[in-house]
Scaffold this motif. Sequence first.
Motif, PDB file in Angstrom:
ATOM      1  N   LEU A   1       0.830  -1.199   0.000  1.00  0.00           N
ATOM      2  CA  LEU A   1       0.000   0.000   0.000  1.00  0.00           C
ATOM      3  C   LEU A   1       0.869   1.255   0.000  1.00  0.00           C
ATOM      4  O   LEU A   1       0.536   2.241  -0.676  1.00  0.00           O
ATOM      5  N   GLU A   2       1.964   1.213   0.707  1.00  0.00           N
ATOM      6  CA  GLU A   2       2.873   2.367   0.713  1.00  0.00           C
ATOM      7  C   GLU A   2       3.406   2.623  -0.689  1.00  0.00           C
ATOM      8  O   GLU A   2       3.505   3.769  -1.124  1.00  0.00           O
TER       9      GLU A   2
ATOM     10  N   TYR B   1       0.593   4.118  -2.743  1.00  0.00           N
ATOM     11  CA  TYR B   1       0.402   5.536  -2.423  1.00  0.00           C
ATOM     12  C   TYR B   1       1.436   6.403  -3.124  1.00  0.00           C
ATOM     13  O   TYR B   1       1.133   7.508  -3.577  1.00  0.00           O
ATOM     14  N   GLU B   2       2.663   5.907  -3.216  1.00  0.00           N
ATOM     15  CA  GLU B   2       3.708   6.668  -3.917  1.00  0.00           C
ATOM     16  C   GLU B   2       3.334   6.849  -5.378  1.00  0.00           C
ATOM     17  O   GLU B   2       3.465   7.940  -5.941  1.00  0.00           O
TER      18      GLU B   2
ATOM     19  N   THR C   1       0.271   6.518  -6.883  1.00  0.00           N
ATOM     20  CA  THR C   1      -0.938   7.316  -7.093  1.00  0.00           C
ATOM     21  C   THR C   1      -0.708   8.767  -6.680  1.00  0.00           C
ATOM     22  O   THR C   1      -1.297   9.675  -7.272  1.00  0.00           O
ATOM     23  N   GLY C   2       0.154   8.982  -5.702  1.00  0.00           N
ATOM     24  CA  GLY C   2       0.437  10.345  -5.258  1.00  0.00           C
ATOM     25  C   GLY C   2       1.034  11.211  -6.352  1.00  0.00           C
ATOM     26  O   GLY C   2       0.851  12.426  -6.365  1.00  0.00           O
TER      27      GLY C   2
ATOM     28  N   ASN D   1      -9.735   0.519   2.547  1.00  0.00           N
ATOM     29  CA  ASN D   1      -8.795   1.613   2.298  1.00  0.00           C
ATOM     30  C   ASN D   1      -9.538   2.944   2.276  1.00  0.00           C
ATOM     31  O   ASN D   1     -10.157   3.311   1.275  1.00  0.00           O
TER      32      ASN D   1
ATOM     33  N   VAL E   1      -8.384   5.940   2.269  1.00  0.00           N
ATOM     34  CA  VAL E   1      -7.776   6.987   1.432  1.00  0.00           C
ATOM     35  C   VAL E   1      -8.474   7.058   0.082  1.00  0.00           C
ATOM     36  O   VAL E   1      -8.900   8.136  -0.365  1.00  0.00           O
TER      37      VAL E   1
END
Length: 201
Positions: free
Chosen positions: A66-67, A70-71, A73-74, A128, A130
């Motif tokens: 997930l981390e 997130y990178e 998609t961020g 999730n 977020v």
Amino acid sequence: MGVREAQKLATRRRVLDAASDLFNEIGFEDATVRAIANRAGVSVGSVFTTFTSKADILNQVMQDRLEQLYEETGRVIPLMRGSTADRCRSLFAVLYAFETRRVKLFLAHIAVAYRWDMEPTARPFGANQVFRDLMGQWLAEGIGRGDVRPDADIGAIVDLLLGLYAWNYRLAASEGADADRLTALMDQQVGTVFEGLRPRG
């Protein structure tokens, strides 16, 4: 950090890496804790000093992924433009591209969400917040822009979209569908959902 703590963390990392590979190669059900320990080069007892079960290992593997997600998609989410439907299509395209790199691993993550004996600390598929919040925000903005009707039930729509996203993975499991095929299908489904969300009148 002391030597013992460093060794414990190194063992944990080896177990997670081994489990991630095995879950993706042979699936969650066939990857035993013993096989994970063998692949990691540790004892079965060492696995259980850090993890309570195989499902607990999967949960941590997915948290680590997930981390990474997130990178990725961020970097792209701030660039997403267009209608609410277009933004949702773009988000799901990124998610399919990421998860199909290790599709059996993600299928295991979905499957564990429906186990009766799921770990109390597990964060199953759909939990999730977020991405749920992001889509909820886009839908609220869509109401403000006028491309989503004002009486839309945002929570229900987010659930529907996530349900479609997960349901499509059946094609990855049964037919080997890749990210492009899953994205094309999701694009059509998002179009159908948002056709029903057009403002009336």
